[in-house]
Design an enzyme around this catalytic site. Structure first.
Site, PDB file in Angstrom:
ATOM      1  N   GLU A  38       0.831  -1.204   0.000  1.00 39.41           N
ATOM      2  CA  GLU A  38       0.000   0.000   0.000  1.00 39.41           C
ATOM      3  C   GLU A  38       0.866   1.256   0.000  1.00 39.41           C
ATOM      4  O   GLU A  38       1.553   1.550   0.977  1.00 39.41           O
ATOM      5  CB  GLU A  38      -0.938   0.003   1.221  1.00 39.41           C
ATOM      6  CG  GLU A  38      -1.985  -1.075   1.173  1.00 39.41           C
ATOM      7  CD  GLU A  38      -2.936  -0.935  -0.001  1.00 39.41           C
ATOM      8  OE1 GLU A  38      -3.336   0.201  -0.339  1.00 39.41           O
ATOM      9  OE2 GLU A  38      -3.275  -1.971  -0.589  1.00 39.41           O
ATOM     10  N   GLU A  79      -5.599   2.776   8.374  1.00 41.93           N
ATOM     11  CA  GLU A  79      -5.083   2.427   7.038  1.00 41.93           C
ATOM     12  C   GLU A  79      -5.011   0.909   6.873  1.00 41.93           C
ATOM     13  O   GLU A  79      -5.344   0.384   5.814  1.00 41.93           O
ATOM     14  CB  GLU A  79      -3.714   3.056   6.799  1.00 41.93           C
ATOM     15  CG  GLU A  79      -3.136   2.759   5.428  1.00 41.93           C
ATOM     16  CD  GLU A  79      -3.962   3.297   4.266  1.00 41.93           C
ATOM     17  OE1 GLU A  79      -4.143   2.549   3.276  1.00 41.93           O
ATOM     18  OE2 GLU A  79      -4.433   4.445   4.338  1.00 41.93           O
ATOM     19  N   GLU A  86     -10.624  -3.373   1.540  1.00 45.20           N
ATOM     20  CA  GLU A  86     -10.374  -3.435   0.095  1.00 45.20           C
ATOM     21  C   GLU A  86     -10.136  -4.872  -0.356  1.00 45.20           C
ATOM     22  O   GLU A  86     -10.670  -5.301  -1.374  1.00 45.20           O
ATOM     23  CB  GLU A  86      -9.160  -2.574  -0.270  1.00 45.20           C
ATOM     24  CG  GLU A  86      -9.417  -1.085  -0.186  1.00 45.20           C
ATOM     25  CD  GLU A  86      -8.162  -0.264  -0.464  1.00 45.20           C
ATOM     26  OE1 GLU A  86      -7.051  -0.841  -0.547  1.00 45.20           O
ATOM     27  OE2 GLU A  86      -8.296   0.964  -0.592  1.00 45.20           O
ATOM     28  N   LYS A 105     -15.528   0.345  -0.051  1.00 45.55           N
ATOM     29  CA  LYS A 105     -14.174   0.873  -0.230  1.00 45.55           C
ATOM     30  C   LYS A 105     -14.126   2.381   0.006  1.00 45.55           C
ATOM     31  O   LYS A 105     -13.193   2.891   0.637  1.00 45.55           O
ATOM     32  CB  LYS A 105     -13.661   0.547  -1.631  1.00 45.55           C
ATOM     33  CG  LYS A 105     -13.281  -0.901  -1.823  1.00 45.55           C
ATOM     34  CD  LYS A 105     -12.722  -1.098  -3.226  1.00 45.55           C
ATOM     35  CE  LYS A 105     -12.128  -2.459  -3.412  1.00 45.55           C
ATOM     36  NZ  LYS A 105     -11.416  -2.591  -4.692  1.00 45.55           N
ATOM     37  N   ASP A 106     -15.128   3.094  -0.498  1.00 44.23           N
ATOM     38  CA  ASP A 106     -15.165   4.545  -0.313  1.00 44.23           C
ATOM     39  C   ASP A 106     -15.313   4.923   1.162  1.00 44.23           C
ATOM     40  O   ASP A 106     -14.658   5.856   1.643  1.00 44.23           O
ATOM     41  CB  ASP A 106     -16.319   5.173  -1.109  1.00 44.23           C
ATOM     42  CG  ASP A 106     -16.080   5.138  -2.610  1.00 44.23           C
ATOM     43  OD1 ASP A 106     -14.956   4.802  -3.046  1.00 44.23           O
ATOM     44  OD2 ASP A 106     -17.040   5.442  -3.363  1.00 44.23           O
TER      45      ASP A 106
END
Length: 137
Positions: A38, A79, A86, A105-106
């Site tokens: 990521e 995070e 995700e 996801k949003d």
């Protein structure tokens, strides 16, 4: 009913970790995976380490350190959770677009954004007076 060898192997793989050190090893592997895969996690870690360095320079008090650690670790944790969401969505949708998957996801990304704003506010409250004092005293 007789379990064949494949069922026993599968059962072994999903068995709970019996040793604390194994659990820690798997957890560390998860953190490394998020960091390596990521891009945003690398940025969050970089900014967090910069904030810790600034805390040393500005000689934060104990309560200020606690606020700084809370802000930085919250961003890192959220995070990681965003990455989990995700991956779960991608697994269930087989990497195909799905409107509910997009919403999930949003929302997870929104949680990271809100947490990052919190961290920025904490950083401003902690560091602006210290920097002002260092420059003008």
């Amino acid at each position: 009913m007789r379990m064949d060898l494949k069922d026993k192997e599968c059962e072994k793989k999903v068995e709970k970790n019996k040793h604390f050190l194994m659990s820690v090893e798997f957890a560390m592997q998860g953190v490394k995976t998020v960091f390596n895969e990521e891009r945003n996690m690398k940025k969050h870690v970089g900014f967090g380490l910069l904030a810790f360095f600034m805390g040393i320079i500005c000689q934060l008090s104990l309560s200020e350190w606690l606020w700084l650690f809370l802000a930085v670790f919250l961003v890192w944790i959220v995070e990681i959770l965003n990455t989990v969401f995700e991956n779960v969505v991608d697994m269930f949708t087989d990497f195909h677009f799905h409107p509910i998957g997009k919403k999930i996801k949003d929302m997870a990304a929104g949680a990271v954004l809100v947490t990052a704003f919190f961290a920025i506010i904490v950083g401003l409250i902690l560091f602006i007076p210290k920097i002002y004092q260092m420059l003008f005293n």
